[in-house]
Design a protein around this motif. Structure first.
Motif, mmCIF file in Angstrom:
data_model
loop_
_atom_site.group_PDB
_atom_site.id
_atom_site.type_symbol
_atom_site.label_atom_id
_atom_site.label_comp_id
_atom_site.label_asym_id
_atom_site.label_seq_id
_atom_site.Cartn_x
_atom_site.Cartn_y
_atom_site.Cartn_z
ATOM 1 N N LYS A 135 0.840 -1.206 0.000
ATOM 2 C CA LYS A 135 0.000 0.000 0.000
ATOM 3 C C LYS A 135 0.873 1.254 0.000
ATOM 4 O O LYS A 135 0.635 2.191 -0.765
ATOM 5 N N LEU A 187 2.559 1.627 -3.420
ATOM 6 C CA LEU A 187 1.626 2.129 -4.432
ATOM 7 C C LEU A 187 1.342 3.611 -4.235
ATOM 8 O O LEU A 187 1.219 4.362 -5.216
ATOM 9 N N GLN A 188 1.246 4.057 -2.996
ATOM 10 C CA GLN A 188 1.030 5.478 -2.731
ATOM 11 C C GLN A 188 2.222 6.296 -3.209
ATOM 12 O O GLN A 188 2.059 7.381 -3.770
ATOM 13 N N ILE A 203 4.340 5.451 -5.617
ATOM 14 C CA ILE A 203 4.326 5.433 -7.085
ATOM 15 C C ILE A 203 3.303 6.427 -7.611
ATOM 16 O O ILE A 203 3.580 7.187 -8.536
ATOM 17 N N ALA A 204 2.106 6.437 -7.009
ATOM 18 C CA ALA A 204 1.056 7.366 -7.448
ATOM 19 C C ALA A 204 1.504 8.808 -7.251
ATOM 20 O O ALA A 204 1.256 9.665 -8.115
ATOM 21 N N LYS A 205 2.185 9.087 -6.158
ATOM 22 C CA LYS A 205 2.671 10.437 -5.892
ATOM 23 C C LYS A 205 3.718 10.845 -6.935
ATOM 24 O O LYS A 205 3.683 11.966 -7.447
ATOM 25 N N GLN A 206 4.624 9.924 -7.264
ATOM 26 C CA GLN A 206 5.644 10.216 -8.272
ATOM 27 C C GLN A 206 5.012 10.453 -9.635
ATOM 28 O O GLN A 206 5.388 11.390 -10.348
ATOM 29 N N GLU A 207 4.040 9.620 -9.996
ATOM 30 C CA GLU A 207 3.379 9.779 -11.287
ATOM 31 C C GLU A 207 2.604 11.092 -11.352
ATOM 32 O O GLU A 207 2.594 11.752 -12.386
ATOM 33 N N ALA A 208 1.976 11.452 -10.255
ATOM 34 C CA ALA A 208 1.242 12.727 -10.223
ATOM 35 C C ALA A 208 2.201 13.899 -10.384
ATOM 36 O O ALA A 208 1.898 14.862 -11.105
ATOM 37 N N TRP A 226 3.305 14.054 -14.017
ATOM 38 C CA TRP A 226 2.221 14.593 -14.839
ATOM 39 C C TRP A 226 2.129 16.104 -14.649
ATOM 40 O O TRP A 226 1.989 16.854 -15.615
#
Length: 136
Positions: free
Chosen positions: A104, A107-108, A110-115, A118
């Protein structure tokens, strides 16, 4: 028992929403008695909850205890499992929960890096458009 860790890790408003209830301005109809107007209040900054209709209140553990009619250790275990906290409950290591908690967090991240990637890409795009509009 890791009751304090559970209380710190799981905000009351997140628990209420996770278990299927919707808060409006910190209030909702109490799940412990029937009513038409909201009397169940969730206090900000994880100060717990209180129902003005049935005069019950407490913290996130008390909420789960009352909601599922559980004793204290079972409520702690349920929260630990449901929110994948990976805490050591009753002196036993829960390797599955630990792995789930690590996944978890990963994944958080990774999502932060992708955001962020972007956001940076969109910022560059907008700068390019601005340059082309004003300096072309």
């Amino acid at each position: 028992m890791n009751a304090e860790q559970i209380k710190q890790a799981v905000p009351m408003n997140k628990a209420v929403e996770f278990y299927g209830f919707k808060l409006v301005n910190g209030k909702m109809c109490c799940p412990f008695h029937s009513e038409k107007t909201p009397s169940f209040k969730v206090y900000p900054n994880d100060k717990g909850w209180y129902c003005f209709g049935c005069n019950r209140g407490g913290d996130v553990i008390d909420f789960v205890r009352s909601l599922y009619n559980l004793d204290f250790p079972a409520a702690c275990k349920k929260i630990n499992d449901d929110f994948a906290l990976g805490l050591n409950i009753d002196g036993k290591r829960d390797y599955y929960a630990e792995r789930k908690a690590r996944d978890k967090i990963r994944l958080q991240q990774i999502a932060k890096q992708e955001a962020e990637q972007w956001r940076q890409k969109m910022s560059n795009l907008l700068c390019d458009i601005h340059r082309k509009m004003w300096f072309a």
